[in-house]
Scaffold this motif. Structure first.
Motif, PDB file in Angstrom:
ATOM      1  N   PHE A  22      28.977  19.737   6.704  1.00 12.14           N
ATOM      2  CA  PHE A  22      28.375  20.625   5.686  1.00 12.14           C
ATOM      3  C   PHE A  22      29.243  20.656   4.431  1.00 12.14           C
ATOM      4  N   LYS A  23      29.396  19.473   3.834  1.00 14.83           N
ATOM      5  CA  LYS A  23      30.369  19.362   2.722  1.00 14.83           C
ATOM      6  C   LYS A  23      30.033  20.280   1.551  1.00 14.83           C
ATOM      7  N   ASN A  24      28.759  20.339   1.184  1.00 13.58           N
ATOM      8  CA  ASN A  24      28.380  21.178   0.039  1.00 13.58           C
ATOM      9  C   ASN A  24      28.615  22.656   0.341  1.00 13.58           C
ATOM     10  N   ALA A  25      28.256  23.038   1.545  1.00 14.76           N
ATOM     11  CA  ALA A  25      28.414  24.450   1.939  1.00 14.76           C
ATOM     12  C   ALA A  25      29.889  24.831   1.969  1.00 14.76           C
ATOM     13  N   VAL A  26      30.745  23.905   2.378  1.00 14.71           N
ATOM     14  CA  VAL A  26      32.190  24.187   2.438  1.00 14.71           C
ATOM     15  C   VAL A  26      32.715  24.393   1.019  1.00 14.71           C
ATOM     16  N   TRP A  27      32.313  23.515   0.092  1.00 14.42           N
ATOM     17  CA  TRP A  27      32.740  23.686  -1.310  1.00 14.42           C
ATOM     18  C   TRP A  27      32.244  25.039  -1.837  1.00 14.42           C
ATOM     19  N   PHE A  28      30.983  25.299  -1.583  1.00 11.44           N
ATOM     20  CA  PHE A  28      30.327  26.504  -2.099  1.00 11.44           C
ATOM     21  C   PHE A  28      31.062  27.765  -1.622  1.00 11.44           C
ATOM     22  N   SER A  29      31.289  27.827  -0.316  1.00 13.32           N
ATOM     23  CA  SER A  29      31.844  29.074   0.236  1.00 13.32           C
ATOM     24  C   SER A  29      33.312  29.262  -0.149  1.00 13.32           C
ATOM     25  N   SER A  30      33.976  28.197  -0.611  1.00  8.67           N
ATOM     26  CA  SER A  30      35.374  28.390  -1.011  1.00  8.67           C
ATOM     27  C   SER A  30      35.498  28.654  -2.521  1.00  8.67           C
ATOM     28  N   HIS A  31      34.397  28.557  -3.262  1.00  2.00           N
ATOM     29  CA  HIS A  31      34.453  28.784  -4.707  1.00  2.00           C
ATOM     30  C   HIS A  31      33.649  29.999  -5.181  1.00  2.00           C
ATOM     31  N   VAL A  32      32.701  30.433  -4.380  1.00  2.41           N
ATOM     32  CA  VAL A  32      31.748  31.429  -4.869  1.00  2.41           C
ATOM     33  C   VAL A  32      32.338  32.843  -4.856  1.00  2.41           C
ATOM     34  N   LEU A  33      31.983  33.613  -5.860  1.00  3.98           N
ATOM     35  CA  LEU A  33      32.508  34.976  -5.991  1.00  3.98           C
ATOM     36  C   LEU A  33      31.407  35.874  -6.552  1.00  3.98           C
ATOM     37  N   SER A  34      31.161  37.025  -5.918  1.00  2.52           N
ATOM     38  CA  SER A  34      30.114  37.945  -6.383  1.00  2.52           C
ATOM     39  C   SER A  34      30.728  39.086  -7.183  1.00  2.52           C
ATOM     40  N   LEU A  35      30.133  39.363  -8.334  1.00  3.27           N
ATOM     41  CA  LEU A  35      30.623  40.430  -9.218  1.00  3.27           C
ATOM     42  C   LEU A  35      29.758  41.682  -9.080  1.00  3.27           C
ATOM     43  N   PRO A  36      30.274  42.837  -9.474  1.00  2.00           N
ATOM     44  CA  PRO A  36      29.430  44.046  -9.461  1.00  2.00           C
ATOM     45  C   PRO A  36      28.152  43.802 -10.273  1.00  2.00           C
ATOM     46  N   PHE A  37      27.010  44.206  -9.718  1.00  2.81           N
ATOM     47  CA  PHE A  37      25.719  43.833 -10.337  1.00  2.81           C
ATOM     48  C   PHE A  37      24.654  44.804  -9.854  1.00  2.81           C
ATOM     49  N   TYR A  38      24.542  45.925 -10.554  1.00  2.00           N
ATOM     50  CA  TYR A  38      23.573  46.940 -10.122  1.00  2.00           C
ATOM     51  C   TYR A  38      23.169  47.777 -11.332  1.00  2.00           C
ATOM     52  N   PRO A  39      21.982  48.381 -11.287  1.00  3.50           N
ATOM     53  CA  PRO A  39      21.433  49.022 -12.484  1.00  3.50           C
ATOM     54  C   PRO A  39      22.333  50.079 -13.108  1.00  3.50           C
ATOM     55  N   SER A  40      23.116  50.800 -12.290  1.00  2.37           N
ATOM     56  CA  SER A  40      23.909  51.893 -12.883  1.00  2.37           C
ATOM     57  C   SER A  40      25.247  51.408 -13.436  1.00  2.37           C
ATOM     58  N   HIS A  56      19.457  39.671  -7.189  1.00  6.44           N
ATOM     59  CA  HIS A  56      20.095  40.557  -6.208  1.00  6.44           C
ATOM     60  C   HIS A  56      21.609  40.520  -6.331  1.00  6.44           C
ATOM     61  N   LEU A  57      22.169  39.295  -6.401  1.00  6.04           N
ATOM     62  CA  LEU A  57      23.628  39.185  -6.529  1.00  6.04           C
ATOM     63  C   LEU A  57      23.942  38.297  -7.720  1.00  6.04           C
ATOM     64  N   PHE A  58      25.051  38.573  -8.394  1.00 10.12           N
ATOM     65  CA  PHE A  58      25.488  37.700  -9.489  1.00 10.12           C
ATOM     66  C   PHE A  58      26.759  36.999  -9.038  1.00 10.12           C
ATOM     67  N   VAL A  59      26.702  35.667  -9.001  1.00  5.80           N
ATOM     68  CA  VAL A  59      27.878  34.935  -8.517  1.00  5.80           C
ATOM     69  C   VAL A  59      28.361  33.913  -9.541  1.00  5.80           C
ATOM     70  N   ILE A  60      29.679  33.656  -9.491  1.00  8.95           N
ATOM     71  CA  ILE A  60      30.283  32.587 -10.297  1.00  8.95           C
ATOM     72  C   ILE A  60      31.084  31.698  -9.356  1.00  8.95           C
ATOM     73  N   PHE A  61      31.440  30.501  -9.854  1.00 13.52           N
ATOM     74  CA  PHE A  61      32.282  29.601  -9.054  1.00 13.52           C
ATOM     75  C   PHE A  61      33.663  29.534  -9.705  1.00 13.52           C
ATOM     76  N   ILE A  62      34.686  29.683  -8.884  1.00 14.85           N
ATOM     77  CA  ILE A  62      36.062  29.780  -9.392  1.00 14.85           C
ATOM     78  C   ILE A  62      36.999  28.933  -8.528  1.00 14.85           C
ATOM     79  N   GLU A  63      37.894  28.184  -9.213  1.00 16.68           N
ATOM     80  CA  GLU A  63      38.973  27.501  -8.487  1.00 16.68           C
ATOM     81  C   GLU A  63      39.988  28.552  -8.038  1.00 16.68           C
TER      82      GLU A  63
END
Ligand SMILES: Cc1ncc(COP(=O)(O)O)c(C=O)c1O
Length: 371
Positions: A330-348, A282-289
């Motif tokens: 929620f240490k893991n969730a805090v790290w996750f939400s400050s690094h995660v980034l969603s890219l455009p990701f759709y069939p067209s 559904h979504l494509f995400v990467i982790f970025i500093e």
């Protein structure tokens, strides 16, 4: 400037023609197209019952309501999800508790879930969120259900096509799906709730529409209980039927895009979540500093991106103020939400657009080295 939107829908002429046909018919509101879709959705997922609703939030709300929990009983929700997962519990006047995530997948950490179940006998429901399209381990969840006697209400807003260890979404007591504008199949706003136990069928039908009871008389109806106004329209169901027919084709194209991204970003040593089993992609995400600065750079280069989700739910203002949650809970969730980034990701998404996104990130990434 090259402009790649975060999302474009994949509706085709057939979807639109089917909607127009219904618009020219007498039945605009819930009617035969809803029933047709419900049946097809049951078949696709191999579940017994499906009822359409006007959002996934509505489905989650009705699932929690229909369990008749006691006032002091609790629903366990992962710290990383859209706020709807937890809001639905509060809407049903029940207690929500949060569990941290596994930072490798972003999914609820089932070891922590078991620890919490051992300590707190008031937890009666687990709400796994199949984040980005990946199922939270059905085998492990069913083991916990059996061992601790809890219900499972799946937030499957991101996952229709996923599979893991032979299970599809809908293995729990309830599963709720979203057909919001950006979801894998869409009708703008919409949802569905699936379940296996017939005893919930009449109750959810009643809860879906004001508790209005036409069982004794169609015109001289009665009201059985206090329900909500959560039914989906006939014309929206029409466009879901045609999309469901090509859902696996649409998935195939997202899989292709996933592979292109995954191979390219792996070479750049960019971290991405681990996936077990078949994702619904559904979504494509990467982790970025320095993610927030990176977002601005991408926007300036004409690439629209998003974040799922910018804060763990318990650390959103409302939840923090009401329940007093802190970052260290929620240490893991805090790290996750400050690094995660969603890219455009759709069939067209066109191949040249994918290449442009990859090239742009390749140019920027040396300045955004990770932990
Ligand atoms: C994980 C998750 N759960 C629930 C929802 C709520 O879905 P809806 O907008 O259909 O109510 C969303 C919507 O984006 C979501 O992403």
């Amino acid at each position: 400037m090259y402009k790649i939107p975060f999302y474009r829908h994949s509706l085709n002429d057939e979807d639109i023609e089917e909607v127009v046909k219904v618009l020219k018919s007498p039945n605009l509101t819930t009617a035969e197209k809803n029933e047709e879709f419900e049946l097809l959705f049951c078949r696709y997922l191999n579940v017994e019952y499906c009822l359409t609703v006007n959002s996934c939030t509505a489905g989650l709300h009705l699932a929690i309501l229909s369990l008749d929990l006691k006032d002091d009983e609790k629903v366990l929700v992962p710290a990383i999800s859209f706020m709807a997962s937890a809001n639905a519990v509060l809407m049903a006047n029940k207690n929500v508790v949060f569990v941290d995530i596994d930072p490798e997948t972003g999914l609820m950490d089932l070891n922590r879930v078991e620890d919490m179940l051992k300590k707190d006998k008031k937890i009666k429901v687990i709400m796994p969120v199949h984040l980005y399209g990946q199922l939270v381990s059905p085998k492990d969840l069913l083991y916990l259900k059996e061992k601790y006697g809890v219900y499972i209400v799946e937030d499957s807003a991101h996952c229709i096509e996923g599979e893991r260890d032979g299970y599809k979404p809908g293995f729990g007591d309830f599963a709720c799906f979203s057909f919001y504008a950006t979801k894998n199949i869409t009708c703008g706003e919409g949802g569905a709730i699936t379940f296996h136990d017939k005893k919930f069928l009449e109750k959810i039908k009643l809860l879906r529409l004001h508790g209005l009871d036409r069982r004794r008389h169609r015109i001289l109806y009665d009201m059985e209980l206090l329900g909500w106004k959560y039914n989906l329209t006939n014309f929206q169901s029409a466009m879901l039927i045609t999309q469901l027919k090509r859902i696996d084709l649409l998935w195939k194209r997202r899989e292709e895009i996933y592979k292109k991204y995954y191979n390219a970003f792996s070479k750049m040593n960019i971290k991405m979540p681990k996936i077990y089993g078949k994702s619904a992609y559904h979504l494509f995400v990467i982790f970025i500093e320095n993610r927030d600065e990176f977002i601005n750079k991408l926007l300036n280069m004409g690439i629209e991106v998003s974040v799922h989700y910018p804060k763990p739910i318990p650390l959103l203002k409302f939840y923090r103020e009401r329940f007093g949650y802190k970052e260290e809970d929620f240490k893991n969730a805090v790290w996750f939400s400050s690094h995660v980034l969603s890219l455009p990701f759709y069939p067209s998404l066109k191949d040249e657009e994918i290449e442009y996104i990859i090239e742009t990130i390749e140019k920027l990434i040396p300045y955004y080295l990770q932990d």
